[in-house]
Scaffold this active site. Sequence first.
Site, PDB file in Angstrom:
ATOM      1  N   ASP A  68       0.831  -1.154   0.039  1.00 46.21           N
ATOM      2  CA  ASP A  68      -0.044   0.091   0.070  1.00 46.21           C
ATOM      3  C   ASP A  68       0.962   1.121   0.191  1.00 46.21           C
ATOM      4  O   ASP A  68       1.822   1.382   0.799  1.00 46.21           O
ATOM      5  CB  ASP A  68      -0.784   0.046   1.055  1.00 46.21           C
ATOM      6  CG  ASP A  68      -2.206   0.956   1.090  1.00 46.21           C
ATOM      7  OD1 ASP A  68      -2.279   1.585   0.199  1.00 46.21           O
ATOM      8  OD2 ASP A  68      -2.888   0.975   2.027  1.00 46.21           O
ATOM      9  N   ASP A  74      -2.752   2.569  -6.169  1.00 52.06           N
ATOM     10  CA  ASP A  74      -1.584   2.401  -5.115  1.00 52.06           C
ATOM     11  C   ASP A  74      -1.679   1.317  -4.296  1.00 52.06           C
ATOM     12  O   ASP A  74      -1.107   1.327  -3.191  1.00 52.06           O
ATOM     13  CB  ASP A  74      -1.893   3.828  -4.256  1.00 52.06           C
ATOM     14  CG  ASP A  74      -3.237   3.731  -3.397  1.00 52.06           C
ATOM     15  OD1 ASP A  74      -4.066   3.050  -3.913  1.00 52.06           O
ATOM     16  OD2 ASP A  74      -3.205   4.423  -2.425  1.00 52.06           O
ATOM     17  N   GLU A  75      -2.118   0.191  -4.633  1.00 54.34           N
ATOM     18  CA  GLU A  75      -2.456  -0.929  -3.653  1.00 54.34           C
ATOM     19  C   GLU A  75      -2.480  -2.200  -4.485  1.00 54.34           C
ATOM     20  O   GLU A  75      -3.234  -2.185  -5.738  1.00 54.34           O
ATOM     21  CB  GLU A  75      -3.739  -0.713  -3.024  1.00 54.34           C
ATOM     22  CG  GLU A  75      -3.971  -1.355  -1.915  1.00 54.34           C
ATOM     23  CD  GLU A  75      -5.176  -1.330  -1.089  1.00 54.34           C
ATOM     24  OE1 GLU A  75      -5.630  -2.116  -0.395  1.00 54.34           O
ATOM     25  OE2 GLU A  75      -5.678   0.176  -1.213  1.00 54.34           O
TER      26      GLU A  75
END
Length: 475
Positions: free
Chosen positions: A22, A116-117
Amino acid sequence: MATPAIPPAVPPAHPRAILHVDMDAFYASVEVLQNPSLKGKPVIVGGDGSRGVVASCSYEARAFGVRSAMASGQAKRLCPHAIWISGNHGLYGEYSTRVHKCFHAVTPHVEGIALDEAFLDVTGAQRLLGSAEQIAANLRDAIRSETGLNCSVGLAPSKLLAKLASEAAKPSLPGKPPKPIPVGAERVSEGVVRVNPNEQVAFIQSHPIEALWGVGPATKARLERYGVRTVADLAALPEDTVIRAVGKVNGAHLHRLSLAIDDRPVESDRAVKSVSHEETFVTDVRDLDALNIDIIRMADAVSNRMREASLLGRTITLKLKFPDFSMITRAKTIPVATASGIRIAEVASALLRTADTADQVAAAGVRLLGVGVSGLSPSDGRGSAKGAAGEVTALSEVGEAAQLDLFAATEPSSTAPEHETETQAAFDEAIAKVREKFGDSALAPAALATAKGLRVKRRGDTQWGPSELGSATRE
DNA sequence: TCTGGGGTCCTGCTACGA
DNA sequence: TCTGTCGTAGCAGGACCC
């Protein structure tokens, strides 16, 4: 015919090792990289208007209580001196691509959750790259040297636990003491937290109930009626009771999670199920003709993205949110799959003008309008994909009189559907070529023409609410 | 003085054909 | 011919995620 021999099960060399990666304050961190003078300052990426929300914020802003998804007004009260940035979706996409390249250098088993993950299954990679702990630390270093961005990594035998571990690995806020690591887990290196395989149950059951993936405000409220506040409380209930509280599928799933049973695989090739665009207006709109212009614009945007992804769709959905935040959706499934902006707009427009919908619009006004397409199939696999041109039946067989009218609006001759589809495909291809050469604003439906040029909508426009400086949609 | 945008999944209901 | 049942598709809404 002889049954092929099934090879004997081979125990894996390593227990399942899942990473959840993350990025830390992703959008805000990218903005700081672009403009180093922002470093150490409270930065908020999001919509600065009265109807906007916070998409991301730096840790300096979080120290004032600002959080993602918070209403912009509330964020402004908590941190009046914050620096607001409206965001650059394209730029974040570029950084995301670079981060995902780092993921794929480790393993092909990558499930992207957001820009983003991601989850990575590194069980097999350990043979080549060392222990999962080493892989996690090296990946974190690789991402930092490739992009300049920091991330937090959780390592566990399952996706849920890895996700909770990555949250525990997040950096502490400026001026605040570091967060304690939950029982059953430990920090194995900077930014990496591992759940000990023999303490999975203790780890998960030390969390509040809302930590479980799938427990939001509504489910939490239902479970609280049974006295459930923590995952341990949930585990203590019989499964039947949980099912009665929150439903069959979700209940059984949550009960398993509460016992740390989560064997969901990391899925690296998840298909897109729908494409949509929606927009909140600065002021509520009652005028059906004005809404129709916005439908055309959003349908054009949806169509553009579907063409880029080589997708066709059959179900067109219109979404309306009213000033009291009640929401309705109206959907229509058409017999011929399409990616045409004109067709999507016509169906959505017809849905808007159905009696009940038009009445609600006239009475209350519309706060948010959305257009979406689902029931997707690949446009390059026409012979086999459901609803694609190859298996289209004559419209008269389907009994869709309205559908004939729909197509007649763009193609007056009542030709066979296959011909219509081919003509439309050629038309769409021509639009795509013009836009590729001259840009998205070069070509748009005539209804979108204004004195200042063509108003086209693209992904990332008004991403987090209309701007204070003016309407996102009107001029 | 509130509450975005882009998604996925589930549930309940209705219509319809076999 | 009528009625009941079952499976499926479509639709609408809700909840949740980032």
